[in-house]
Write a protein that holds these residues in place. Structure first.
Motif, PDB file in Angstrom:
ATOM      1  N   ARG A  43      49.303  34.553  38.145  1.00  0.00           N
ATOM      2  CA  ARG A  43      48.130  34.990  39.431  1.00  0.00           C
ATOM      3  C   ARG A  43      47.025  34.231  38.989  1.00  0.00           C
ATOM      4  O   ARG A  43      46.727  33.858  37.915  1.00  0.00           O
ATOM      5  CB  ARG A  43      47.688  36.380  39.133  1.00  0.00           C
ATOM      6  CG  ARG A  43      49.009  37.423  39.395  1.00  0.00           C
ATOM      7  CD  ARG A  43      48.364  38.744  39.526  1.00  0.00           C
ATOM      8  NE  ARG A  43      49.330  40.103  39.482  1.00  0.00           N
ATOM      9  CZ  ARG A  43      50.089  40.063  40.669  1.00  0.00           C
ATOM     10  NH1 ARG A  43      49.655  39.609  41.816  1.00  0.00           N
ATOM     11  NH2 ARG A  43      51.369  40.973  40.737  1.00  0.00           N
TER      12      ARG A  43
ATOM     13  N   TYR B 123      50.096  31.245  29.743  1.00  0.00           N
ATOM     14  CA  TYR B 123      50.783  32.591  29.879  1.00  0.00           C
ATOM     15  C   TYR B 123      52.439  32.322  29.572  1.00  0.00           C
ATOM     16  O   TYR B 123      53.005  33.301  29.878  1.00  0.00           O
ATOM     17  CB  TYR B 123      50.841  32.708  31.524  1.00  0.00           C
ATOM     18  CG  TYR B 123      49.325  33.209  32.288  1.00  0.00           C
ATOM     19  CD1 TYR B 123      48.459  34.021  31.366  1.00  0.00           C
ATOM     20  CD2 TYR B 123      48.731  32.269  33.003  1.00  0.00           C
ATOM     21  CE1 TYR B 123      47.162  34.186  31.921  1.00  0.00           C
ATOM     22  CE2 TYR B 123      47.621  32.484  33.526  1.00  0.00           C
ATOM     23  CZ  TYR B 123      46.679  33.446  33.036  1.00  0.00           C
ATOM     24  OH  TYR B 123      45.446  33.675  33.535  1.00  0.00           O
TER      25      TYR B 123
ATOM     26  N   GLY C 210      48.432  36.714  34.342  1.00  0.00           N
ATOM     27  CA  GLY C 210      47.330  36.167  35.082  1.00  0.00           C
ATOM     28  C   GLY C 210      46.605  37.282  35.544  1.00  0.00           C
ATOM     29  O   GLY C 210      47.081  38.542  36.009  1.00  0.00           O
ATOM     30  N   ASP C 211      45.097  36.797  36.063  1.00  0.00           N
ATOM     31  CA  ASP C 211      44.262  37.836  36.680  1.00  0.00           C
ATOM     32  C   ASP C 211      43.371  36.820  37.452  1.00  0.00           C
ATOM     33  O   ASP C 211      43.323  35.683  37.595  1.00  0.00           O
ATOM     34  CB  ASP C 211      43.467  38.460  35.916  1.00  0.00           C
ATOM     35  CG  ASP C 211      42.658  37.897  34.815  1.00  0.00           C
ATOM     36  OD1 ASP C 211      41.576  37.162  35.330  1.00  0.00           O
ATOM     37  OD2 ASP C 211      42.823  37.872  33.596  1.00  0.00           O
ATOM     38  N   TYR C 212      42.484  37.941  38.390  1.00  0.00           N
ATOM     39  CA  TYR C 212      41.728  37.165  39.336  1.00  0.00           C
ATOM     40  C   TYR C 212      40.271  37.074  38.960  1.00  0.00           C
ATOM     41  O   TYR C 212      39.471  36.551  39.626  1.00  0.00           O
ATOM     42  CB  TYR C 212      41.807  37.705  40.820  1.00  0.00           C
ATOM     43  CG  TYR C 212      43.408  37.509  41.071  1.00  0.00           C
ATOM     44  CD1 TYR C 212      43.857  36.274  41.371  1.00  0.00           C
ATOM     45  CD2 TYR C 212      43.845  38.892  41.359  1.00  0.00           C
ATOM     46  CE1 TYR C 212      45.300  36.347  41.878  1.00  0.00           C
ATOM     47  CE2 TYR C 212      45.222  38.782  41.886  1.00  0.00           C
ATOM     48  CZ  TYR C 212      45.904  37.598  42.015  1.00  0.00           C
ATOM     49  OH  TYR C 212      47.138  37.640  42.412  1.00  0.00           O
TER      50      TYR C 212
ATOM     51  N   GLU D 183      51.316  40.448  49.177  1.00  0.00           N
ATOM     52  CA  GLU D 183      50.746  39.499  48.429  1.00  0.00           C
ATOM     53  C   GLU D 183      50.847  38.050  48.730  1.00  0.00           C
ATOM     54  O   GLU D 183      51.943  37.886  49.478  1.00  0.00           O
ATOM     55  CB  GLU D 183      51.210  39.724  47.018  1.00  0.00           C
ATOM     56  CG  GLU D 183      50.736  41.016  46.405  1.00  0.00           C
ATOM     57  CD  GLU D 183      51.251  41.178  44.828  1.00  0.00           C
ATOM     58  OE1 GLU D 183      50.598  41.065  43.958  1.00  0.00           O
ATOM     59  OE2 GLU D 183      52.529  41.199  44.591  1.00  0.00           O
TER      60      GLU D 183
ATOM     61  N   ARG E  57      43.056  35.225  46.554  1.00  0.00           N
ATOM     62  CA  ARG E  57      44.138  35.568  45.215  1.00  0.00           C
ATOM     63  C   ARG E  57      45.590  35.034  45.791  1.00  0.00           C
ATOM     64  O   ARG E  57      46.137  35.517  46.816  1.00  0.00           O
ATOM     65  CB  ARG E  57      44.083  36.975  45.144  1.00  0.00           C
ATOM     66  CG  ARG E  57      42.608  37.678  44.565  1.00  0.00           C
ATOM     67  CD  ARG E  57      42.648  38.955  44.679  1.00  0.00           C
ATOM     68  NE  ARG E  57      42.782  39.461  45.917  1.00  0.00           N
ATOM     69  CZ  ARG E  57      42.864  40.898  46.156  1.00  0.00           C
ATOM     70  NH1 ARG E  57      42.908  41.825  45.113  1.00  0.00           N
ATOM     71  NH2 ARG E  57      43.009  41.300  47.406  1.00  0.00           N
TER      72      ARG E  57
END
Length: 476
Positions: A52, A46, A13-15, A374, A66
């Motif tokens: 994420r 995913y 995943g990414d933001y 995080e 995030r």
């Protein structure tokens, strides 16, 4: 950093682009996909229950949306491990409502166990519940009977009986009567009349609106009004002040207990408003109508009649004609139904924690490296439907938690910010009222079926704006 026998995988995943990615995820969450599809579509994309993503409300209210999302039974408990995660100011997520809602104090829910105030305030909460333990069930009984009279009167007049509105009244009133030893509806100084529950609801709502959807307003209006600005506390200040005035007037015993423990009286008063209005009443206000609806939807008359028979027999065999702790011990079906309600749709769906250090976290299939700082996030309604733990997880099974095998599953019920089989302490962030909430939820269902054999329900609206009504009630 500890190791794992599972294959190590980068967290997928990414933001997305700064600001833009968070807004896209927010629109997906509230409008384009909806809450459940938002998470499940990413699990599928995913091939992972850990990934994420940006969590609402996002900018400009939350500066950093995030998170690492945890959606299975193995990774989710990481959020309870205070040796690995910090719970400071993460009660409602990636943003924190202004302390102007609580007289300028960071109340217990926003404190980390490492903070001295957390230890004192949570111990005070334990002591407060213990000292008033004998009052909760009798006061609940009296308030519940008043609502029954209102429901029966409405139905006799050919109208629908409002479950949601009556719960809003008695769920708040019984708490104030039990803790402050004064009926908030009684005439007199600082009386709340019939406004206590509605005031608590109205004060709580603006603190949650940035992360709560389906208000019934048009989508652009909801986005502009609730997720681009923080609603100021002065909009509901008079309602907070009214509850605060009642507590400072009649909750003198509770406040004196706090002072004896070294807690400032003003600090204690702000926390007591929060305990009773947000933590206690807020949970009951959500769960009581929902468990009523689940019994009606998934059990129908067969389950209702079984519950009625179990409750009446248990009460008849106890030392009182009313619901008691002794009688509850002989209601295994009822207890299982309540636990299944907490599993099926947990009243507190979101949990957060910020990593204190680098560590390795496991899902069922993989291990993942988490870096210090995080933010971890868990969506409990999906974790509570983990097929690797619960058989037929997307079904409401009234007998799921009955018998020795059923009781073993209680360790996987996390509604209270910790496993049901673990006790809250001053060293963890589990709800200090966990046992009280479970008991009073069981009392609610028992009181309902002691008085009624069955009922039918109508629902108006959807999501948080939904309202439940009794269409019919069959008295025992």
């Amino acid at each position: 950093m500890e190791s794992s026998d599972l294959p190590l995988r980068p967290i997928p995943g990414d933001y997305g682009l700064p600001f833009v990615g968070a807004i896209k995820d927010r629109l997906d969450y509230f409008w384009f996909q909806g809450e459940d599809k938002f998470f499940r579509s990413r699990m599928e994309k995913y091939s992972s229950t850990v990934f994420r993503v940006n969590m609402p409300p996002g900018p400009p209210i939350a500066k950093d949306p995030r998170v690492i999302c945890l959606l299975d039974q193995k990774s989710f408990p990481t959020l309870f491990d205070v040796s690995k995660v910090e719970k400071k100011d993460v009660f409602v997520g990636t943003y924190m409502p202004s302390t102007s809602f609580t007289s300028g104090y960071r109340v217990l829910a926003y404190l980390d166990p490492s903070e001295d105030r957390h230890t004192k305030l949570k111990q005070w909460c334990f002591d407060l519940i213990a000292r008033n333990g004998k009052h909760f069930i009798p006061e609940f009984h009296e308030c519940f009977l008043q609502s029954c009279a209102a429901w029966e009167n409405d139905i006799a007049l050919g109208k629908k009986a409002n479950i949601t509105a009556e719960v809003q009244q008695f769920a708040f009133n019984f708490l104030l009567r039990a803790v402050c030893h004064q009926d908030p509806t009684a005439p007199g100084k600082a009386s709340l009349h019939q406004n206590g529950g509605p005031y608590a609801n109205d004060w709580t709502l603006p603190q949650l609106l940035p992360i709560q959807g389906n208000t019934g307003l048009p989508h652009p209006v909801e986005e502009a009004a609730f997720r681009t600005v923080v609603l100021p506390s002065f909009l509901e200040q008079s309602k907070y002040d009214a509850i605060h005035d009642f507590i400072t007037t009649y909750g003198t015993e509770a406040l004196a207990m706090a002072e004896e423990m070294g807690i400032d009286r003003k600090d204690a008063a702000a926390n007591l408003v929060f305990f009773l209005s947000f933590n206690g009443y807020g949970g009951f206000n959500l769960f009581f109508p929902e468990i009523t609806g689940f019994i009606h939807q998934f059990g129908h008359f067969d389950l209702m009649h079984e519950l009625h028979d179990e409750v009446t027999k248990a009460v008849a065999g106890a030392s009182s004609s009313n619901v008691t702790l002794q009688a509850l011990q002989n209601m295994p079906l009822l207890k299982s139904v309540v636990y299944e309600g907490f599993r099926y749709k947990p009243p507190v769906p979101h949990q957060y924690g910020k990593a204190k250090c680098d560590f390795v976290m496991e899902s069922h299939e993989n291990a993942f490296e988490v870096k210090k700082g995080e933010m971890l996030y868990g969506f409990q309604p999906i974790a509570m439907h983990d097929a690797k733990v619960f058989e037929r997880p997307d079904e409401f099974l009234p007998r799921r938690f009955m018998g020795p095998e059923g009781e073993k599953l209680l360790q996987y019920v996390f509604w209270s910010n910790g496993p049901e089989t673990v006790k809250p302490t001053v060293h963890n962030k589990q709800c200090p009222g966990k046992d009280l909430v479970v008991t009073m939820s069981q009392v609610y269902v028992a009181e309902l079926f002691l008085r009624y054999k069955d009922f039918t329900i109508d629902i108006e609206g959807t999501g948080p704006a939904a309202k439940l009504f009794f269409h019919s009630l069959t008295k025992a």
